[in-house]
Motif scaffolding. Structure first.
Motif, PDB file in Angstrom:
ATOM      1  N   TYR B  78      -9.044  -7.269  10.368  1.00 45.44           N
ATOM      2  CA  TYR B  78      -7.784  -8.033  10.414  1.00 45.44           C
ATOM      3  C   TYR B  78      -8.051  -9.324   9.655  1.00 45.44           C
ATOM      4  CZ  TYR B  78      -3.412  -9.991  12.425  1.00 45.44           C
ATOM      5  OH  TYR B  78      -2.166 -10.527  12.618  1.00 45.44           O
ATOM      6  N   LEU B  79      -7.331  -9.523   8.558  1.00 43.01           N
ATOM      7  CA  LEU B  79      -7.543 -10.685   7.708  1.00 43.01           C
ATOM      8  C   LEU B  79      -6.597 -11.813   8.124  1.00 43.01           C
ATOM      9  CD1 LEU B  79      -7.739  -8.972   4.162  1.00 43.01           C
ATOM     10  CD2 LEU B  79      -9.465  -9.102   5.979  1.00 43.01           C
ATOM     11  N   LEU B  80      -7.198 -12.937   8.590  1.00 45.53           N
ATOM     12  CA  LEU B  80      -6.396 -14.084   9.027  1.00 45.53           C
ATOM     13  C   LEU B  80      -6.418 -15.198   7.986  1.00 45.53           C
ATOM     14  CD1 LEU B  80      -7.691 -14.207  12.727  1.00 45.53           C
ATOM     15  CD2 LEU B  80      -5.796 -12.881  11.789  1.00 45.53           C
ATOM     16  N   VAL B  81      -6.938 -14.897   6.794  1.00 51.34           N
ATOM     17  CA  VAL B  81      -7.042 -15.910   5.739  1.00 51.34           C
ATOM     18  C   VAL B  81      -5.696 -16.064   5.028  1.00 51.34           C
ATOM     19  CG1 VAL B  81      -9.486 -15.432   5.402  1.00 51.34           C
ATOM     20  CG2 VAL B  81      -7.779 -14.167   4.060  1.00 51.34           C
ATOM     21  N   GLY B  82      -5.572 -17.122   4.206  1.00 48.82           N
ATOM     22  CA  GLY B  82      -4.331 -17.376   3.483  1.00 48.82           C
ATOM     23  C   GLY B  82      -4.124 -16.405   2.337  1.00 48.82           C
ATOM     24  N   ALA B  83      -2.938 -16.494   1.730  1.00 46.36           N
ATOM     25  CA  ALA B  83      -2.567 -15.563   0.671  1.00 46.36           C
ATOM     26  C   ALA B  83      -3.562 -15.610  -0.497  1.00 46.36           C
ATOM     27  CB  ALA B  83      -1.148 -15.876   0.178  1.00 46.36           C
ATOM     28  N   GLU B  84      -4.044 -16.815  -0.839  1.00 49.04           N
ATOM     29  CA  GLU B  84      -4.916 -16.957  -2.009  1.00 49.04           C
ATOM     30  C   GLU B  84      -6.249 -16.239  -1.775  1.00 49.04           C
ATOM     31  OE1 GLU B  84      -3.540 -19.394  -0.380  1.00 49.04           O
ATOM     32  OE2 GLU B  84      -1.966 -20.072  -1.751  1.00 49.04           O
ATOM     33  N   LYS B  99     -11.884   1.151   6.687  1.00 47.70           N
ATOM     34  CA  LYS B  99     -10.845   2.174   6.536  1.00 47.70           C
ATOM     35  C   LYS B  99      -9.437   1.614   6.665  1.00 47.70           C
ATOM     36  CE  LYS B  99     -13.891   5.777   8.318  1.00 47.70           C
ATOM     37  NZ  LYS B  99     -14.941   4.926   8.956  1.00 47.70           N
ATOM     38  N   VAL B 100      -9.260   0.673   7.602  1.00 43.06           N
ATOM     39  CA  VAL B 100      -7.925   0.100   7.843  1.00 43.06           C
ATOM     40  C   VAL B 100      -8.026  -1.416   7.765  1.00 43.06           C
ATOM     41  CG1 VAL B 100      -6.027  -0.133   9.494  1.00 43.06           C
ATOM     42  CG2 VAL B 100      -7.324   2.013   9.392  1.00 43.06           C
ATOM     43  N   VAL B 101      -7.131  -2.035   6.982  1.00 35.58           N
ATOM     44  CA  VAL B 101      -7.096  -3.501   6.896  1.00 35.58           C
ATOM     45  C   VAL B 101      -5.690  -3.970   7.195  1.00 35.58           C
ATOM     46  CG1 VAL B 101      -7.321  -5.508   5.371  1.00 35.58           C
ATOM     47  CG2 VAL B 101      -8.974  -3.624   5.212  1.00 35.58           C
ATOM     48  N   SER B 102      -5.549  -4.895   8.152  1.00 36.51           N
ATOM     49  CA  SER B 102      -4.239  -5.522   8.339  1.00 36.51           C
ATOM     50  C   SER B 102      -4.359  -6.981   7.923  1.00 36.51           C
ATOM     51  CB  SER B 102      -3.720  -5.341   9.759  1.00 36.51           C
ATOM     52  OG  SER B 102      -4.706  -5.644  10.703  1.00 36.51           O
ATOM     53  N   LEU B 103      -3.225  -7.526   7.461  1.00 38.54           N
ATOM     54  CA  LEU B 103      -3.244  -8.815   6.781  1.00 38.54           C
ATOM     55  C   LEU B 103      -2.123  -9.682   7.321  1.00 38.54           C
ATOM     56  CD1 LEU B 103      -4.009 -10.753   4.477  1.00 38.54           C
ATOM     57  CD2 LEU B 103      -2.743  -9.279   2.906  1.00 38.54           C
ATOM     58  N   LEU B 104      -2.489 -10.851   7.858  1.00 37.09           N
ATOM     59  CA  LEU B 104      -1.516 -11.752   8.483  1.00 37.09           C
ATOM     60  C   LEU B 104      -0.718 -12.578   7.489  1.00 37.09           C
ATOM     61  CD1 LEU B 104      -0.383 -13.282  10.999  1.00 37.09           C
ATOM     62  CD2 LEU B 104      -2.344 -14.842  10.782  1.00 37.09           C
ATOM     63  N   ALA B 105      -1.348 -13.001   6.389  1.00 35.28           N
ATOM     64  CA  ALA B 105      -0.782 -14.063   5.545  1.00 35.28           C
ATOM     65  C   ALA B 105       0.627 -13.779   5.057  1.00 35.28           C
ATOM     66  CB  ALA B 105      -1.692 -14.273   4.331  1.00 35.28           C
ATOM     67  N   ASP B 106       1.400 -14.850   4.913  1.00 36.18           N
ATOM     68  CA  ASP B 106       2.655 -14.730   4.191  1.00 36.18           C
ATOM     69  C   ASP B 106       2.430 -15.300   2.799  1.00 36.18           C
ATOM     70  OD1 ASP B 106       2.577 -17.427   4.682  1.00 36.18           O
ATOM     71  OD2 ASP B 106       4.377 -17.475   5.925  1.00 36.18           O
ATOM     72  N   GLY B 107       3.510 -15.376   2.011  1.00 33.61           N
ATOM     73  CA  GLY B 107       3.369 -15.870   0.643  1.00 33.61           C
ATOM     74  C   GLY B 107       3.268 -14.720  -0.348  1.00 33.61           C
ATOM     75  N   ALA B 124      -2.590  -2.281  -5.064  1.00 28.52           N
ATOM     76  CA  ALA B 124      -3.369  -1.463  -6.004  1.00 28.52           C
ATOM     77  C   ALA B 124      -4.830  -1.406  -5.581  1.00 28.52           C
ATOM     78  CB  ALA B 124      -3.228  -2.033  -7.420  1.00 28.52           C
ATOM     79  N   LEU B 125      -5.348  -2.546  -5.181  1.00 29.67           N
ATOM     80  CA  LEU B 125      -6.732  -2.643  -4.728  1.00 29.67           C
ATOM     81  C   LEU B 125      -6.967  -1.735  -3.524  1.00 29.67           C
ATOM     82  CD1 LEU B 125      -9.278  -4.310  -5.354  1.00 29.67           C
ATOM     83  CD2 LEU B 125      -8.401  -6.105  -3.853  1.00 29.67           C
ATOM     84  N   ALA B 126      -6.033  -1.770  -2.562  1.00 31.73           N
ATOM     85  CA  ALA B 126      -6.170  -0.949  -1.357  1.00 31.73           C
ATOM     86  C   ALA B 126      -6.101   0.530  -1.712  1.00 31.73           C
ATOM     87  CB  ALA B 126      -5.073  -1.308  -0.350  1.00 31.73           C
ATOM     88  N   ALA B 127      -5.161   0.875  -2.602  1.00 35.70           N
ATOM     89  CA  ALA B 127      -5.002   2.283  -2.981  1.00 35.70           C
ATOM     90  C   ALA B 127      -6.274   2.805  -3.644  1.00 35.70           C
ATOM     91  CB  ALA B 127      -3.805   2.438  -3.916  1.00 35.70           C
ATOM     92  N   GLU B 128      -6.817   1.991  -4.527  1.00 32.23           N
ATOM     93  CA  GLU B 128      -8.009   2.384  -5.260  1.00 32.23           C
ATOM     94  C   GLU B 128      -9.192   2.606  -4.314  1.00 32.23           C
ATOM     95  OE1 GLU B 128     -10.714   0.502  -8.843  1.00 32.23           O
ATOM     96  OE2 GLU B 128      -8.815  -0.452  -8.280  1.00 32.23           O
ATOM     97  N   ALA B 129      -9.290   1.708  -3.316  1.00 27.06           N
ATOM     98  CA  ALA B 129     -10.415   1.780  -2.383  1.00 27.06           C
ATOM     99  C   ALA B 129     -10.176   2.783  -1.263  1.00 27.06           C
ATOM    100  CB  ALA B 129     -10.678   0.398  -1.796  1.00 27.06           C
ATOM    101  N   GLY B 130      -8.970   3.383  -1.208  1.00 28.47           N
ATOM    102  CA  GLY B 130      -8.663   4.310  -0.119  1.00 28.47           C
ATOM    103  C   GLY B 130      -8.518   3.615   1.225  1.00 28.47           C
ATOM    104  N   ILE B 131      -8.098   2.346   1.167  1.00 27.48           N
ATOM    105  CA  ILE B 131      -7.900   1.589   2.414  1.00 27.48           C
ATOM    106  C   ILE B 131      -6.456   1.737   2.877  1.00 27.48           C
ATOM    107  CG2 ILE B 131      -7.670  -0.785   3.308  1.00 27.48           C
ATOM    108  CD1 ILE B 131     -10.143  -1.518   1.660  1.00 27.48           C
ATOM    109  N   LEU B 132      -6.258   1.963   4.175  1.00 26.69           N
ATOM    110  CA  LEU B 132      -4.917   1.931   4.751  1.00 26.69           C
ATOM    111  C   LEU B 132      -4.588   0.458   4.984  1.00 26.69           C
ATOM    112  CD1 LEU B 132      -2.754   4.032   6.099  1.00 26.69           C
ATOM    113  CD2 LEU B 132      -3.620   3.050   8.218  1.00 26.69           C
ATOM    114  N   LEU B 133      -3.688  -0.087   4.145  1.00 25.28           N
ATOM    115  CA  LEU B 133      -3.373  -1.517   4.207  1.00 25.28           C
ATOM    116  C   LEU B 133      -2.103  -1.738   5.021  1.00 25.28           C
ATOM    117  CD1 LEU B 133      -3.800  -4.482   3.198  1.00 25.28           C
ATOM    118  CD2 LEU B 133      -2.347  -3.870   1.241  1.00 25.28           C
ATOM    119  N   ILE B 134      -2.178  -2.622   6.030  1.00 25.25           N
ATOM    120  CA  ILE B 134      -1.011  -2.957   6.853  1.00 25.25           C
ATOM    121  C   ILE B 134      -0.667  -4.415   6.600  1.00 25.25           C
ATOM    122  CG2 ILE B 134      -0.156  -3.161   9.205  1.00 25.25           C
ATOM    123  CD1 ILE B 134      -2.130  -0.887   9.917  1.00 25.25           C
TER     124      ILE B 134
END
Lengths: 698, 698
Positions: B78-84, B99-107, B124-134
């Motif tokens: 779970y990524l709590l870092v900013g958009a940048e 395998k699964v990454v969820s992302l809090l940031a807005d922006g 694109a990065l998630a698709a390439e790496a086969g990550i389920l991005l939320i």
């Protein structure tokens, strides 16, 4: 009634010095034990006298065989006896000088002709004795300020009866329990709750008027299954409006099934829900769509009044985008105008780096969910001249951290200057403490999205009793109606009546069929018709010709129509040949006056034709109406878009149509008119003209 | 994806062996402290690794500078870092094999073109790496069965997380808190709750499909502000239906204000709510009107299924007339059919002297409010073949004496034989214990009149994904469309395309304007038009004549129209003169195919003309449709009453119109078709015929 007599009656109703419970029992399994239990439980300070001929005492109190045997004056009696014994019990109350009697028994108007007759006898007896009769089918009367819980309703078994400033008048006894219980869960108390039952004596209107003098009541909740006495209801509603006490009604009958049920279960005869809705609206009574709006709207309407100087629109602040958007969506769907912050307010908040989001919704987000920001935002927007009403939606913090976003609302409202916009609040989570904190701070709250949206729309929409048009029916119209025989008037006579009311007719000339026909002087072409009350369907009878080009053609048409009419209906009486100038318009309308069994005389306006029926696109109001109300009606008819200059087309003279609606609505003032209709009215760019008309007299 | 890979992904989503919290904090005032707090609070059994380059430990756990520095495999981050910082954090997750990454940031997409580009790079990065991005803009993922409360949502601060069998997928993170909190108050728990945010990677459809394999989930709640991936949504909805797992959606956008807000606050582009409603319905997803229906309908739909043999109607039992009448009124207003007891059931109850009231409502009154009577009534009516669904309304006794009228419902349901009608219950008072007792006994309950009525109507209305019509576009239509240039096709070419799809055209003949015109052999009179893609408004251009009586008149008309068209539009290319047989019908219709930006291709049918617009009287469905669905559409158009034999008038051939709608809806299969319309279609007593048509190609 004199003011002291009214005060005395109100006292006997809600705070009697003594009450008799006729048919009281002390078997806790029996309904008849409840009133004495509840009166004691809730601290009633008056005397309670059980009346039961078979008992020495009931529940420790001395029992009397009759009310008239009680040695002190009795203000109020609740009769728990069956329908058969009710008449003699009421007579006994009359001889004892009881002022208010409520009656539990069923088996009256709802139970067929015999019950109906029994109910009529009771009502006559009460009227003769000057008794205020409540019921039959009444679960009783409760007034919280005096602890007078004189009811058989099991919902009053609760330990403590919360006081409040809302009065309930309900045609369903059990719904009083529902309102009490749900009100308690919302921290809402009541002043008085009366189960009006069949309203054989006093009804909603009369009791409402009496309670307007009650200093404990700020607003009224009506639960209606029917309307039994619209005159009394009107008197109450107008007086309530004058005193600034809002009245909100929930009425069963949205569907035909609901209408049918009202008949079956309380002896009510439900009329068309549109006519009843028009009546309530015309009286300035707001109708709740959602049941819980009945609980949440009246206190909000009593407290969150829009200052006259403020625009009728709502600004929404939210700590959560999704919640704010949901509320805006629901309010807009109910016709509320949504505003954003004004430039000055926006600049002031931006200067403090307060997040506001894009668009109209002021979304402070999680970053703004803190005391200082919320207080600043609420204070600034409540003072913003763009704000009419301010709705604050609070997210999860309302549940666990009310200091962050709930307390600042209360504090901002407490410090708001005179003339600030009223504030209401909607916590998105289940947040009982937040609701209580807000309500204690004078901020109306809601627990359902839709009830919040419906109430906000009510707060924004003006609601006042419609003005009653001045003056009597024009004398010529009255004279024509007075002397006409019962039944359907022919087109010519009906047209005369409408003309006397002010409806423009085409220029016309009537010819005796047995005399030579001359140039009617209307210009050519003309429309020619046979006038006959016996030929209601002129086209089928061959009795109308459009576009008759000249005098010879008119003469030929007269002869041919006469022959056709004779063939179609040999016995039809022919009153003459009517020639009318040909008029063209942009569209047509239909204007009708009828009498609804519950709502009384109503005026309806629509486009006419089958589409009006299919789309139920017509506006209805109690008749007569003023021209202002008539304009409001025309604005409601969607199909009139075609007359409003749809897509650059020329606009019809809707002002003339509004005057026509107002003028002809006065026909309702004549008691013999059962129905009257102009169908169609031709609407042109300059004026309107009646093309065909009908009046049916009783 | 293979079944084992799906199972592995579902495990990483809802029950990971280890999770990294990137940007974790232990300052309790900070949002970034919440996921570790909530994971511990709710007993998550996996490993939790804070990632924070500036810290040795966070909240007592060893902190790592990067996810890739964690010495064990990480399933979920779970990524709590900013958009940048999000892109490099996601890259780090990719290199660590998360395998699964969820992302809090807005922006991101909601913040303009730059954010949109940043979001595209992440996806694109998630698709390439086969990550389920939320996400981004995701408040996280919670699964109650594993205690995996990996969320920043403050609502999860509660002490104990109730388990349940409902999965929530929400485009608004804060609304998850609202559902959790209100669900808790109703005793409703959830299985999984996912804040899908901007859906840059996985969206509602993909996550829903994954959760269909979750043995803890029986039903789905969707909170929607937009529809981003309708193909994935369709796949999920069809699979959910096949597995018997109901899906209920609440969608913002009932009003234009709501639609505008969806745009401003999450970067969603909301299309027309009618097209989205049509899409949801076409997929067998039920749409909730009331917000709390989202909480109450899914468990009821999962539990109270109508046996196939039972009629789709509801019988109502009540201990209180007013309450039962209110529910019947509201259900009937939502289209539910109301039934009464069958003769045998009525006789059985009457033989036991059980009060039943009059009419359809079975009103046992206070006299019947006891265990034995209620159990007998519920058992008898649940077995009655006339009952489809049984709704029991309980009055005040529900609050204080649940043994009288609540317990017998539970017991009767427990003892009901296979095939009995499902039972739902509505206590009128605020009665938390009664609700809990009923729910524990498998009886779905409601706390709002309107939510109960809406859910009952859902239980009665069949809801399945619409069948997808078989087969490709007919080859001739495909060929015509393939070779046509971009832009608007002229009437003749558009007519050819529709004819190739099966639409009946009038017989017609095309003449070269430079050759002599002969008898077209259509009989007389005919309609004559000039064919030109440059003359879209033929009447204004003088390029159409109706009722041309004979050959000389046709020749004259051709010359005159040519001159008129030249004068009107000197440069217009004239393709020829089209003569068509004159046809007459009973009425007209309009059939159109268009592409909604969210809902995709839709077919619309209405009466045509301005009234259809004014009354918004048209039926919409995802295109193409089968003839069965087309029939359903025609039944929805109120204005077609005029073609259904209104008041004895002859009926139009609506079966032919339904076939036409189904046939022409297939044009949506051609990717170049941007819009296509037949306006009008003439509907006769025997068949329909296309009078004018348009196709626009991309």
């Amino acid at each position: 009634m004199t003011a002291p007599a009214r005060a005395e009656l109100l006292r006997a109703l809600t705070d009697p010095a003594s009450v008799a419970i006729v048919g009281a029992s002390d078997n806790p399994a029996k309904l008849q034990a409840r009133p004495m239990d509840f009166l004691r439980r809730h601290g009633f300070r008056g005397a309670v006298h059980p009346v039961n001929p078979g008992r020495e005492t009931v529940a420790g109190a001395r029992a009397y065989p009759l009310v008239s045997a009680i040695p002190e004056p009795v203000d109020h009696a609740y009769l728990l006896v069956g329908a058969e014994a009710a008449e003699s019990a009421l007579s006994d109350c009359a001889s004892a000088g009881v002022k208010v009697v409520s009656l539990l028994a069923d088996g009256f108007a709802e139970a067929g002709p015999e019950g109906r007759a029994r109910q009529d006898r009771l009502a006559a007896l009460a009227a003769e004795a000057g008794i205020l009769l409540i019921g039959p089918n009444s679960t009783g009367v409760v007034a919280t300020h005096s602890g007078f819980s004189c009811t058989t309703n099991a919902a009053f078994r609760l330990d403590a009866l919360r006081r409040g400033r809302l009065a309930v008048l309900s045609q369903s006894g059990s719904l009083i329990g529902t309102l009490l219980s749900r009100g308690e869960a919302r921290g809402r108390g009541f002043s008085t709750l009366i189960s009006v039952g069949n309203e054989a004596g006093a009804g909603v209107g009369q009791l409402g008027s009496l309670l307007l003098d009650d200093p404990h009541t700020d607003a009224f909740l009506l639960f209606l299954e029917t309307i039994r006495d619209r005159e009394a209801l009107a008197e109450f509603a107008r007086a309530a409006h004058a005193q600034g006490k809002p009245v909100v009604a929930y009425m069963i009958g949205a569907s035909e099934e609901g209408q049918a049920l009202s008949v079956s279960h309380t002896g009510a005869l439900t009329g068309s829900s549109a006519a009843c809705a028009a009546l309530l609206r015309g009286l300035g009574i707001r109708q709740a769509e959602q049941f819980e709006t009945l609980l949440d709207a009246p206190p909000a309407l009593a407290r969150a009044r829009l200052p006259a100087a403020r625009p009728r629109q709502v600004t929404v602040v939210s700590t959560t985008g999704g919640g704010g958007a949901m509320l805006i969506d629901q309010m807009a769907a109910r016709g509320a105008r949504i505003a954003g912050p004004g430039d000055a307010a926006r600049a002031k908040l931006q200067a403090q780096a307060i997040p506001m989001g894009h668009g109209k919704l002021v979304d402070v987000t999680l970053a703004g969910t803190n005391y200082a920001t919320m207080k600043e935002v609420v204070s600034t927007l409540a003072a913003d001249p763009e704000t009419g009403l301010l709705l604050v939606c609070i997210g999860s913090s309302a549940q666990f951290q009310p200091d962050l976003a709930v307390k600042p609302i209360v504090d901002a409202v407490a410090e708001a200057p005179e003339g600030a916009a009223p504030v209401i609040a909607f916590p998105l989570p289940e947040a009982t403490d937040a609701l209580a904190m807000l309500e204690a701070g004078g901020v109306p709250t809601f627990r359902s999205v839709e009830v919040c949206a419906e109430t906000a729309a009510m707060l924004l929409a003006p609601c006042a009793p419609a003005p009653v048009p001045d003056g009597p029916l024009p004398p010529r119209a009255a004279a024509l109606l007075d002397r006409a025989p019962a039944g359907v008037m022919d087109e010519l006579d009906a047209g005369e009546v409408f003309a006397a009311l002010g409806a423009p007719r085409p220029r016309q000339a009537l010819f005796d069929l047995d005399l030579p026909i001359v140039d009617p002087g209307l210009g050519w072409p003309v429309v020619a018709k046979l006038v006959s009350a016996d030929l209601p369907h002129k086209t089928e009878a061959g009795a109308i010709r459009v576009g008759v080009p000249d005098l010879p053609a008119l003469r030929t048409a007269a002869a041919e129509m006469r022959a056709a009419a004779r063939a179609h209906a040999p016995g039809a009486r022919l009153r003459g040949l009517l020639a009318q100038e040909m008029r063209r318009g942009l569209g047509e309308a239909i204007v009708g006056v009828s009498r609804d069994p519950l709502a009384g005389p109503v005026v309806t306006v629509g486009q006419g034709g089958v589409l009006t029926e299919i789309y139920r696109d017509a506006a209805v109001r109690p008749a007569p109406v003023t021209v202002e109300i008539a304009r409001e009606m025309l604005a409601e008819v969607r199909g009139f878009a075609l007359l409003r200059g749809f897509r650059g087309a020329p606009a019809g003279d809707l002002e003339a149509l509004a005057r026509l609606v107002a003028d002809v609505s006065r026909i309702a003032l004549h008691p013999r008119v059962e129905e009257a209709e102009i169908n169609p009215v031709l609407v042109g760019t300059d004026g309107v003209v009646l093309l065909d008309a009908l009046v049916r007299l009783g």
